[in-house]
Every structure is written in C-alpha cells, then in structure tokens.
Design an enzyme around this catalytic site. Sequence first.
Site, PDB file in Angstrom:
ATOM      1  N   ARG A 247       2.346  -8.415  23.819  1.00 24.61           N
ATOM      2  CA  ARG A 247       2.867  -7.763  25.027  1.00 24.61           C
ATOM      3  C   ARG A 247       2.190  -6.412  25.196  1.00 24.61           C
ATOM      4  O   ARG A 247       1.433  -5.992  24.349  1.00 24.61           O
ATOM      5  CB  ARG A 247       4.360  -7.543  24.875  1.00 24.61           C
ATOM      6  CG  ARG A 247       4.645  -6.804  23.560  1.00 24.61           C
ATOM      7  CD  ARG A 247       5.991  -6.198  23.465  1.00 24.61           C
ATOM      8  NE  ARG A 247       6.322  -5.831  22.105  1.00 24.61           N
ATOM      9  CZ  ARG A 247       5.968  -4.691  21.502  1.00 24.61           C
ATOM     10  NH1 ARG A 247       5.236  -3.804  22.134  1.00 24.61           N
ATOM     11  NH2 ARG A 247       6.319  -4.435  20.254  1.00 24.61           N
TER      12      ARG A 247
ATOM     13  N   ARG B 206       6.394  10.632  22.015  1.00 19.56           N
ATOM     14  CA  ARG B 206       7.550   9.937  22.583  1.00 19.56           C
ATOM     15  C   ARG B 206       8.703  10.921  22.673  1.00 19.56           C
ATOM     16  O   ARG B 206       9.159  11.450  21.646  1.00 19.56           O
ATOM     17  CB  ARG B 206       7.966   8.766  21.696  1.00 19.56           C
ATOM     18  CG  ARG B 206       6.921   7.692  21.602  1.00 19.56           C
ATOM     19  CD  ARG B 206       7.524   6.446  20.986  1.00 19.56           C
ATOM     20  NE  ARG B 206       6.498   5.453  20.711  1.00 19.56           N
ATOM     21  CZ  ARG B 206       6.761   4.188  20.412  1.00 19.56           C
ATOM     22  NH1 ARG B 206       8.029   3.784  20.323  1.00 19.56           N
ATOM     23  NH2 ARG B 206       5.793   3.340  20.183  1.00 19.56           N
TER      24      ARG B 206
ATOM     25  N   VAL C 284       4.395   0.298  24.005  1.00 18.90           N
ATOM     26  CA  VAL C 284       4.856   1.616  24.466  1.00 18.90           C
ATOM     27  C   VAL C 284       3.675   2.587  24.553  1.00 18.90           C
ATOM     28  O   VAL C 284       3.525   3.324  25.527  1.00 18.90           O
ATOM     29  CB  VAL C 284       5.915   2.202  23.506  1.00 18.90           C
ATOM     30  CG1 VAL C 284       6.286   3.627  23.922  1.00 18.90           C
ATOM     31  CG2 VAL C 284       7.151   1.327  23.451  1.00 18.90           C
TER      32      VAL C 284
ATOM     33  N   ILE D  40       0.862  -1.189   0.000  1.00 16.76           N
ATOM     34  CA  ILE D  40       0.000   0.000   0.000  1.00 16.76           C
ATOM     35  C   ILE D  40       0.892   1.230   0.000  1.00 16.76           C
ATOM     36  O   ILE D  40       1.756   1.373   0.862  1.00 16.76           O
ATOM     37  CB  ILE D  40      -0.916   0.002   1.240  1.00 16.76           C
ATOM     38  CG1 ILE D  40      -1.778  -1.272   1.245  1.00 16.76           C
ATOM     39  CG2 ILE D  40      -1.796   1.239   1.268  1.00 16.76           C
ATOM     40  CD1 ILE D  40      -2.518  -1.498   2.536  1.00 16.76           C
TER      41      ILE D  40
END
Lengths: 462, 462, 170, 170
Positions: free
Chosen positions: A292, A341, A295, A203
């Site tokens: 998991r 971040r 972040v 894409i």
Amino acid sequence: MFKKILIANRGEIALRVICACKELGIKTVAVYSDADRNSLHVRFADEAVCIGPPRSSESYLNIPAVISAAEITNTDAIHPGYGLLSENANFAEVCETSDIKFIGPPPEVIRLMGEKEKARQAMKRTNVPILPGSEGVIATAEEAKEWAIQIGYPVIVKASAGGGGRGMRVIRAETELEGSFNSAQAEAAAAFGNGNLYMEKFIEQPRHIEFQVLGDLHGKVISLGERECSIQRRHQKLLEESPSTQVTEELRQQIGKKLSECLAQIGYVNAGTVEFLMDEDGSLHFIEMNTRIQVEHPVTEMVTGIDLVKSQILLAAGAKLGDIIPRLDRKGQRGHAIECRINAEHPEKFTPSAGKIKTFHVPGGLGIRVDTAAYAEGVIPPYYDSLIAKLISHGRDRDEAIMRMRRALEMFIVEGIHTTIPLHRRIMADPDFQAGRFDTKYMERFLAKLQEERVQLTAVSA
Amino acid sequence: MFKKILIANRGEIALRVICACKELGIKTVAVYSDADRNSLHVRFADEAVCIGPPRSSESYLNIPAVISAAEITNTDAIHPGYGLLSENANFAEVCETSDIKFIGPPPEVIRLMGEKEKARQAMKRTNVPILPGSEGVIATAEEAKEWAIQIGYPVIVKASAGGGGRGMRVIRAETELEGSFNSAQAEAAAAFGNGNLYMEKFIEQPRHIEFQVLGDLHGKVISLGERECSIQRRHQKLLEESPSTQVTEELRQQIGKKLSECLAQIGYVNAGTVEFLMDEDGSLHFIEMNTRIQVEHPVTEMVTGIDLVKSQILLAAGAKLGDIIPRLDRKGQRGHAIECRINAEHPEKFTPSAGKIKTFHVPGGLGIRVDTAAYAEGVIPPYYDSLIAKLISHGRDRDEAIMRMRRALEMFIVEGIHTTIPLHRRIMADPDFQAGRFDTKYMERFLAKLQEERVQLTAVSA
Amino acid sequence: MNQKELKELIEFLIEKDISEFELERGDVKVRIKRGSEAAAAPSVVSVMPQMMAPAPAQVSAAHPQPAPAQTAPSASAPPAAAVVPAVEEELHMVKSPIVGTFYESPAPGAPAFVKPGDQVQAGQTLCIIEAMKLMNEIESDATGEIVKILASNGQPVEYGQPLFALRARK
Amino acid sequence: MNQKELKELIEFLIEKDISEFELERGDVKVRIKRGSEAAAAPSVVSVMPQMMAPAPAQVSAAHPQPAPAQTAPSASAPPAAAVVPAVEEELHMVKSPIVGTFYESPAPGAPAFVKPGDQVQAGQTLCIIEAMKLMNEIESDATGEIVKILASNGQPVEYGQPLFALRARK
C-alpha cells in the site's frame, strides 16, 4: 481514466488522495463516520457518504458499508489509503467482484505478502537478501532449538500473520528458548487467530530502511530508492528521511534491480514498500513488504519529484510506467527530505491527546510541506490513530533539510491539545541525530537521556 | 558570518527573511509600527523594536528610527526586503556609514539603476538589447518629434525617475505628440520632482519577462533564468511563472550570458532582477532593473532549488557564488512553478479590504508552498500594501503546476476579508491562460470578458 | 451562593460592564474581563493572539533571550507595558517619541535632568535619547510631579516606550 | 437546583443577555460571559466550522453538484438535516441503519410498505434498503403514525439519514 474515486479512509491521507484526484480532474467521494462529520476530507470531496458510527469497525472497516457507498455514488475505483482496509485482501476481492477497481495490488499478492514467511521465501527465490532464518513455519520448541543452533544466537521468533510487535520474542540463549517460544506462540494465536511462528537472526542495533516500488499492469516494476525510518518508538515510526546516509548509490541500484526482478515475477502491481533491516556491517536483509501507500511516502516524493498517489491512480487505470515516469526522474535523487510525524500525544508520556484544537498555525515557505487534515477549532476524535499532521522539509542536503525542519518546528503552533512537536524539536537539536548516528534503539537511548537531564536539572535547582 | 540581522520590512517578506536567517543560525531583529504589534514577523523574530506609528513614512520609511533600532540591538546587517527602503540608495549609504552591512548592491549601483535612462545606456554599452529609443533625456516637444520619426510610431514617453505608470504616455501619431509630451512632463515633475522624459518604441502586445541575477563581492554575476510576469492589472503583477513558455533555452543562455558580463562590469552585487519586454517577434528588450529581492522570487526558487534569500545573506557576507551555488544547479531548471498573489482586495472591484481575518486555512501537500504572515484572528491593517499571501505551485510541467494551483486555490479559505482568490480561480480556468496565450493586456481583456459573461447571464435570467 | 446572590452578581456585572467573570473559592482564583468588545483590548485575543503574544525579547531586554522556540502563551499585555509597574492611581506616561538610547543626564557624570519627586513643567527637558549619534532632548508633555523613572541610564528604548510616570497637575 | 429554579435561571440569563454561564457548587466555581458576543452566537466557533459546513454534495443529491470551489459559509446544519422538512411538532425519525438504495415496496410495481397516515408497530417493515445486492428490510423502531416519507423510491441513502417521520404513540 476513472471518472470518480471513493476514498476509503479519513484524516490526512484521505485529503492527500483527494488532492491527487483533483489534480487529475477526477471526482471524489468521501466516506465518513459520525465522528468525522466536520472533517476536511468531507469538506473537500465532491460527494460524501456517512457510513456508520464512530468506531472504525462499524464504519471505516465495514466493508459492506464502504462498497454500498461506492455503488450508490457510481464510483469507478476505491483508494484505500494506508491502515484500515488497505491491506485487506478480502476487501480487494469484494471490490473486484463488485466491478470497482481497487487501487493497489491484486488480492492474491496482498495475501502472499501478508504472510511473512511466504513473503520471505518469495524474496529469497529471486536473491533478494533475507535474514538468516527458519525455512517455513516452526511447529515446536524442539524444532526451534535446532534452527537457533543453525542460525546462531541471538535469534528472534515472529508470528507469520503478525505485526506491531505481537507474537515476537528475542532469544539470546538456549535456556530462554522454550519459555519464549511457547509464550510467543500463544500470543500469536490469540492476536491473529494463527499461532504460526518463524525464526530469524536477531540484529542488536539494526537500522530500518525501506524501498519504495511502483509496478504497472504490464509487468514492469521500478524502485524509487530508499527511506530511512530508524527513529521509532515501540515499533512506531516517528521520523523518516530520504536518502539514508547509510545507503550508497551502488547498494541502492543493486537492491533496486533485485526488487524489480522479484516483484515483476510475483506480479506486483501499484505502489508498495519493501522493508529491510540493515546490520552493523551495512548489509540489508528483507523483513516484510507493505502492499500500500506508506505514511512516509512524501519524503520519496520530495527527492524524486514523483507524485506517488497520482502514480497509484494512473497505474491502476492501466498506465505504463514508462509513460508516467520520465526516465530522467528515475535516477539521481535530488536533495534530502525529512518527515516529522506530528501526533496528538503528550511529547514525553506519549499518552493520546484528543480534543479541540484552539490554535493551528502551520509553517510555510521554501522547502516546507505540510500534509494535514487538522484545522483551528477542529476536533481530534479519540477513536482513530493519533497522527494529525506530517511536516516535511526538503533541502539541498541533509544539513539544510535539518535546519529547515528546525525553523518550521519553531513556527508550527498547535494549542488545545498536546502534540509531538516539542519532541521533534529536541530530536532535531540532538548531535547524534544530526550526525546520522542512530538505529532503531535510538529513541530508547534518547528518551533515557532526556530523563537523565531532567533529573540533573532538578538536582541542580534543589 | 553575520550574528544578527535586522529586517527593515513587514508582512510575508519579513517572515521570509526570518526563515532564511533561522536556517543559517543567525539571530533576527524585527522592527514594527504600532499597527503591526501582533504581526507574525514580530512573533517569530528573536528581538523586536517598535519604530513608530502606523504610517510607513513615520515608521518603516523612517531611516533614523530603523538605524537606531539596529544600533541599540547590535545588529551586523540589515535586510531591506522589497518596497519600502529596499531601493533607497541613501538608506544603503547611511547603513554603510553606520557600519551596518546593507544586504543588497552598493549605493552607487542602486542609484545608477534607479535612473532609467542611465540604466538603459549601461545595458546598451554591453550589448544587452534595449528598446529603440532616445539617447538621453528629451528636453522639448520638438526634440521628441525628431526622435519619434527616427524610432517610428507608436512610441512611449516615460519619466526618467519614474515608475508605476506616472509621467508615461503612448503616442501613436505626430498630431498627438505635443499635447502628450507636455502633460507627461508636467506629471513627472509633479510626481518625482524631476520632469526628465525619455522615449521608447511602444510594443502593442508585449510580454513582461524578467531575469533573476545574483552577484558576489568577487566580481562574478550569474543569471538564474527568467520569470514571466505578463498577468498584470494596471502595472501590478498578479501572477508569475517560471519558466516562460516563450523563452527558448538558447535565448535564456544568450541573455543570461550578456547580463552576467554587463552586470559584472557595472559592479553589481547581490540579488537583482532585470526586466524585459518581449515583442511580437519574441525578441527581448531591456526596460529596467530592480536592485532587490522581488515579490515573485519563489517561482525561481522552486525551479532552480536555490534559496535566493539565503543566497543574498551569504553573498553580502562575502561568499563566492561558486561555493554557495553548486554548478549542477545552475543549468537545467526543474519543472514549472506558478505564483498567485493573494491580495486583500475585492476580486472584481479591486478595492482594498482591510480588517480582521476570521478563517484562514492554507492549502498544503505536495508541490504547494505558501508564503504568508497572515493568520486566523489576525488583522490586515489599512496602511500598507494589500499582499497577504503568495500561493506557489510547482509541478513537473506547466499543466501539472496549473492543476495543482487549481486544487490549492479551491482549498485556500479566507473569511472576514475579501481576497483575490476567486479571481485566480477564474484565471486558472481560462483556456487562454492555460494555453499560454497572453501578454500584458491579458487582464484587460479577461476582465472585460468576465463582465460580458455577467451581462449575458443577467440577460438570460431576465 | 444561592439563586438570589447569583442574580445580584449578574446585575452587578452588567452595571459595571464586566464581560467575563470567573471565580473559584478553593484557594481563590478570580478572573475578570471588562467592557464589551469595544475595550476588548486583548479579548478574543485568546484564539491566536495568545500565540501572538510578544514572545521575542523586546528591545528593553537588550540581552537577547533564547530563540522563542516555545509556544509560550505568555502575557497578553502589549510589549511596552511589560516595563510599566502596576499602577494604582492614574499616572501620565511620558513616552519615547523615537528609538534610541536613554540618558538621564546631559553628560556622563553630570546630575540627572530630573529625579522622582521633582516638579516639572510641560516643555522641560527630562532626558536625552541618543539616536544615530545625535543627542535628542526629550521634553515633558505635561506639568506635574515625577513619580517614577521607568528607563535606566544607557538603556535602549523603543518608540512609544514609557519613560517617566508623572502625577499630572490639572 | 430544581427544574423550576433552572428554568428561571435560564430565563434570567437570556433576559440579561448572558452568553455563557458555568457554575460548580462543590467549593464554588462560577464563570459568566456576557452578551455582545451573543449575537455572534457561535462566536469563537465561527472561526472554522463555517467553513466546515457541508459544502460537498451529500449523497442524497445523487446528481453531484459542481465542485465546492466556493467558500460557501453555508448552513451549519448537519448534512442529513438538509433533507428533513421544518418540523413544528416533535416527530420521531426512523433513520437508515446502513448505506444503500431506498425502496418503498417489496418489488417493482408492488404497493408501498407504508404510506403517510398509516399506523405502524415497532418491528413492522417500513422499507427495503439494497446494499451489495442484498435486500435489507428496515423495521420501525417505534409505534405510531407515519407523517411523512423522507426518502424517495430508488434514492441512495447514507448511514443515519432520516427515512420516515413518525408521530410516536406513547
């Protein structure tokens, strides 16, 4: 319930898990390398064990050291955080055989989802939309050519065991195919010890959208809606938000329902994230699953009001989803959340910037959350990843979240090292970002634009 | 909309207002005394004007200096914060005549609510429950005796113009009446230049519960529910929460409705807080109204999702309540919030502790908000009140908010000066507090208990 | 620089109560910090106060600058000082006792109360500061010669801002 | 600058209460910071590191202490050091290369590998550390006399924790 949890991680996520444990009344054990002796996760845990020298491979990735630390402290459970050992099925297995609860899915599920092509097929079987692509591994360039014709150019080949862009090639025409295929295969073999490749439709301007899921030990899996993570640089996410401006309530429900079914069938347990690409038509296509905590989990926490890390612990201890997540909270996200971040990197050159922090003033006030393990006079060691803080804003709508983030970025002051704070200030001021006009190529264009402005400024002043 | 707002205050509330302005795209002007030259509100405002020497009376309370600062910076509006000039009707009037919008109610409403007995009568007229008491001012001890018989002992006399416990006496029997009445009258006259007293029924173990209201310039007033502020020491609030464990949804709606009617009639505009005492039967009785934003406003913000300071600004600019507060947010509070006031005081002796802060590490993470203007290496001057930070926790229910507050208090580290952090840690660990068993006498009992424990410890170790 | 020179330097620094000293010869670069912490005006300052430095436009800049997005570790001099020229000799500063607008003359078009070079007496009117529509005559608090006028006509001034530099007569 | 000059310089700096000193000869570059702050030795350092001091129970304290609610500006010595006795002479420390449980003898009831006063060779087994059910023999990395055994039988030890103090033979 667990009495004591060892956190097999460092930095802000270790501190995040410690917070969750404290709020549940569970004792904590920090592990740390020689370089992290003065870290906050060591400071705020109930106990702390030094497990090795600075290099991760000899400390945080050293399974015997981590397990021994758990054993000598009589730990019931281990939370792996993200990165490091968090998606290591072998580690989850060793925990199991050592009678320590691994807070995450069972090893076989980690293993299944770790092999991209198997994960794709598992999703496909339960009608989760996947990208048109090869079924199973492609052995030769010849085979690849046939698949490419069937799928239609442009296509992309990827390593089955891979991640982080290695063993990956975009192929736009048959003439390029053989060369690209062979070099990807060689790269994958070198990087992952496994040269298996698969092929997908490519894409051009995708958006990266992922769904947060939670599964209990009683066969139930729920979806907590999506996060938009298209603002990336070289496959590294810089900024995430929830909800996505592109996901309708209908699409959210539809995908959520399919994921619940699929993952319940697979036997998925605990927190996980299912990543999709959205094409130009607004359709979602599965690409991979992370088994998991992520972040960027805070943006989901802000809009759902659910503490995901506490949920992980409670689910690992056997709690039922119905008991820990009131029905009320499951539908109807509340407001909008954005996460920036903050990395210890030069904001333009992106070179890592380890060293001693001189000033560290975090913003506060309404709708602002900071997850960090950094502090004034603390040292950012050069051995680990560069994330030093996550700045999260929550507002009634996206505009309020953006304005709040802007004022928080203005008030976030770090001296002594470089950070990405100035970069985020610029992104927040960008009309394209503000209008929600972006895809995973956004940062390339944005950085080029910045560069151009600088050149023009220089020209004017000359 | 205003282009530029001057904040006639200092400390955390000045910074709070600056945050709201930044999020609305409004320029800010800080004013500061010589002692606050290095303050964060000066640092983060767009412009800053020094208005006088350290003493409040010569700077922050100096109306000509504040107005001049507004004039020379071409300010459209002034936000007074809390304390200082915020309930000074004269100041609001001077703003009006200087063509500067005062962000608060009109001067005449400030004046009305500033006279306790008039405020009581205004509330009574619209059926807001008030404490049984004298109608109007009591001139003599003889008159007081008659009222006391009618109301029933115990009773309390208070100064009409008063506050802060001065000119206040509890009278439990007729024999005490004359002496107490006369000394209260003398004290009131000395303190407020006005010896007027009124009398009320005295509640032995009241809870302090207050309602947040917002009014627009178009005649509409709404209630945003209550805050419980019973944890006080010498009439100083230490800790507040919302909702109160004692207020049912029915009572909340009922009082909210009456307040809306009453305050609309009075012509109330902007943010305000209506204070009640709750008696042992759970009934609420009006005591007074504060015509400004309150220190503890964040707990209401956390449970309603409404930015009260932004709302103040928007309302002062003429916005309609219906436009700025979606109907959705008005009912159904979300979760539970607690605020601990972190004062620069010795946690046991309560002596003020001015000086230089050496370490200032604020907690973060999910559900934690910190409002502060303090910072590492900053100085807490001795001239002003001792509040240096507000730590607010928000959780899905009261238990979660308490556990979150406990972990945040553990992670809040201030060195160089004394703070009330250790005191709050003890309160949070107290079974009575945890069970919601308290009233405005709680702190007396709690401190006596602490004292006793210390004595016992000493005895054991001796 | 040899050992001996170094020792001499250090002793000199102590004698002169210099608390910090830096020197670079290549293209010169000196940095001297006086007094122990006592005078420590902006000493430890470096940790946070750098950040604390008056980034926002001070009132003297009535033309507001862009929002202080930058973490400018700008000059650590106190705000008002920004207006003060480098002073070689010790001059007496007549400071503004109030916030307002500075006028050098009693009425538009009228001559200024004082000009550089004038001898003034303590108590003599030096200027007018308008605050809340009131014209406040500001008197000199010292006797001496006007060296420099530090505010300009019609300019807003804040509390404590130096208005006149005076060579005081003893 | 030779050893002697250096010592002299250091003594001189101490005498003169100089807390910081830098020097670069290439093109000169000096930097001197005087005492006063000296008392505050880790002066600027004091900002956070105090807080960073190892408040949590280190592994050596297997009986976990109460949660570190207190802001104890406790000793700033590194964690492991807490176990080490005050050492007057310079002893060599044999440190644990792994995390695990310390055993002084090859089997329960068997005599200890070494005891204080023993002469040991580099490479000689000093103890066993059990990690993940495996018994790891820990060898001495120096030759000399065992002065003190710093861990006790069955006690958990962390990476880098001193196990034996040795008077090394040169």
